[in-house]
Design a protein around this motif. Structure first.
Motif, PDB file in Angstrom:
ATOM      1  N   CYS A  28     -47.858 -28.746  19.292  1.00  0.00           N
ATOM      2  CA  CYS A  28     -47.210 -27.506  19.583  1.00  0.00           C
ATOM      3  C   CYS A  28     -45.653 -27.658  19.796  1.00  0.00           C
ATOM      4  O   CYS A  28     -45.143 -28.602  20.340  1.00  0.00           O
ATOM      5  N   VAL A  29     -44.949 -26.598  19.185  1.00  0.00           N
ATOM      6  CA  VAL A  29     -43.629 -27.006  18.859  1.00  0.00           C
ATOM      7  C   VAL A  29     -42.725 -25.704  19.398  1.00  0.00           C
ATOM      8  O   VAL A  29     -43.487 -24.663  19.153  1.00  0.00           O
ATOM      9  N   LEU A  30     -41.603 -26.022  19.678  1.00  0.00           N
ATOM     10  CA  LEU A  30     -40.383 -24.815  19.654  1.00  0.00           C
ATOM     11  C   LEU A  30     -39.683 -24.561  18.598  1.00  0.00           C
ATOM     12  O   LEU A  30     -39.283 -25.808  18.099  1.00  0.00           O
ATOM     13  N   LEU A  31     -39.563 -23.497  17.877  1.00  0.00           N
ATOM     14  CA  LEU A  31     -38.823 -23.421  16.786  1.00  0.00           C
ATOM     15  C   LEU A  31     -37.513 -22.417  17.079  1.00  0.00           C
ATOM     16  O   LEU A  31     -37.690 -21.454  17.925  1.00  0.00           O
ATOM     17  N   ARG A  32     -36.430 -22.755  16.484  1.00  0.00           N
ATOM     18  CA  ARG A  32     -35.219 -21.915  16.522  1.00  0.00           C
ATOM     19  C   ARG A  32     -35.480 -20.547  16.058  1.00  0.00           C
ATOM     20  O   ARG A  32     -35.772 -20.146  14.969  1.00  0.00           O
ATOM     21  N   PRO A  33     -34.893 -19.753  17.000  1.00  0.00           N
ATOM     22  CA  PRO A  33     -35.072 -18.151  16.626  1.00  0.00           C
ATOM     23  C   PRO A  33     -33.925 -17.837  15.816  1.00  0.00           C
ATOM     24  O   PRO A  33     -32.853 -18.349  15.985  1.00  0.00           O
ATOM     25  N   SER A  34     -34.084 -16.778  15.018  1.00  0.00           N
ATOM     26  CA  SER A  34     -32.929 -16.176  14.429  1.00  0.00           C
ATOM     27  C   SER A  34     -31.737 -15.763  15.081  1.00  0.00           C
ATOM     28  O   SER A  34     -30.506 -15.713  14.932  1.00  0.00           O
ATOM     29  N   ASP A  35     -32.204 -15.019  16.117  1.00  0.00           N
ATOM     30  CA  ASP A  35     -31.304 -14.714  17.218  1.00  0.00           C
ATOM     31  C   ASP A  35     -30.966 -15.707  18.455  1.00  0.00           C
ATOM     32  O   ASP A  35     -31.962 -15.976  19.382  1.00  0.00           O
ATOM     33  N   PRO A  36     -29.803 -16.175  18.669  1.00  0.00           N
ATOM     34  CA  PRO A  36     -29.889 -17.524  19.584  1.00  0.00           C
ATOM     35  C   PRO A  36     -29.804 -16.950  20.973  1.00  0.00           C
ATOM     36  O   PRO A  36     -30.159 -17.684  21.924  1.00  0.00           O
ATOM     37  N   SER A  37     -29.751 -15.556  21.180  1.00  0.00           N
ATOM     38  CA  SER A  37     -30.050 -15.019  22.549  1.00  0.00           C
ATOM     39  C   SER A  37     -31.555 -14.877  22.912  1.00  0.00           C
ATOM     40  O   SER A  37     -31.872 -14.443  24.264  1.00  0.00           O
ATOM     41  N   THR A  38     -32.396 -14.949  22.423  1.00  0.00           N
ATOM     42  CA  THR A  38     -33.897 -15.156  22.481  1.00  0.00           C
ATOM     43  C   THR A  38     -34.598 -16.404  22.607  1.00  0.00           C
ATOM     44  O   THR A  38     -33.912 -17.362  22.336  1.00  0.00           O
ATOM     45  N   PRO A  39     -35.496 -16.290  23.455  1.00  0.00           N
ATOM     46  CA  PRO A  39     -36.106 -17.569  23.772  1.00  0.00           C
ATOM     47  C   PRO A  39     -36.680 -18.616  22.367  1.00  0.00           C
ATOM     48  O   PRO A  39     -36.930 -17.613  21.324  1.00  0.00           O
TER      49      PRO A  39
END
Length: 234
Positions: A28-39
């Motif tokens: 399980c991984v964390l991926l970078r969102p397109s909106d930096p203000s979102t988790p």
């Protein structure tokens, strides 16, 4: 004549250079969102592939949805670290991986001594098209008849073993933590008789769980459909 594209190959693992972490299918991984203000997005890796030279790695993922990303939105019984395993699959660049995380089962999560930033839990699968959940029935507790939220303090009645939020029984959290005994309204008359009985040698303090909870929390309480619970939480 254009050159044929080199076939992509499946990888057993891949090192994400920006974070210097090795990932593999099943992680399980964390991926970078397109909106930096979102988790960060939470996903489970299904497959890793690259071009013939081992570059341009991509991950096939199955997304976890946060409650606020679901059709019904976040409800009061959703934990702050709760996610739903969705039927939404996608392909992302491996370079968008920001870190690894752990998605626990609900029971495993409630037994953690401490919850880290990268700890999440999942108790439902989620259909992203219909908004339906699996399972569609869930145990409810307390006078408010809501599912258990591991973020909330609850106390357990010593007789019926049901769980209650202090606020639902007109009690502050600090008062609940100082309890030596707790008997719910329905059991209080019987409890008073037991406490007044000089031959009663039972030594049992009320159980108070601000975060962790023993497994029998799943063995108490009635079950209702999740749709009923969501309608009630408005």
């Amino acid at each position: 004549m254009a050159k044929a594209k080199a076939p992509r190959r499946t990888l057993d693992s891949y090192t994400v250079k920006p974070i210097n972490k090795i990932v593999k299918p099943g992680d399980c991984v964390l991926l970078r969102p397109s909106d930096p203000s979102t988790p960060s997005y939470v996903a489970k890796i299904e497959r890793i592939e690259s071009d013939g030279r081992g570059a341009n790695a991509r991950v096939h993922v199955r997304w976890y949805y946060r409650p606020e990303e679901s059709i019904g939105g976040r409800r009061q019984f959703h934990g702050s670290k709760e996610v739903f395993l969705s039927d939404h699959y996608d392909i992302q660049s491996a370079d968008t991986i920001e870190g690894k995380c752990t998605v626990h089962s609900f029971k495993s999560y409630t037994k953690l001594d401490a919850v880290g930033n990268d700890d999440f839990f999942c108790r439902f699968e989620y259909n992203s098209s219909t908004g339906a959940f699996i399972p569609d029935r869930v145990a409810v507790y307390c006078k408010c008849e809501m599912p258990y939220n591991p973020d909330d303090l609850m106390v357990q009645c010593e007789i019926c073993s049901d769980w209650f939020h202090p606020a639902c029984i007109e009690m502050s959290a600090e008062e609940a933590k100082r309890l030596d005994h707790f008997f719910c309204e329905n059991c209080s008359s019987e409890s008073q008789k037991k406490l007044q009985n000089p031959h009663n040698t039972r030594q049992s303090d009320a159980k108070v769980f601000p975060f962790t909870v023993v497994l029998n929390v799943w063995q108490v309480g009635k079950h209702v459909t999740l749709r009923q619970t969501i309608q009630k939480s408005f």
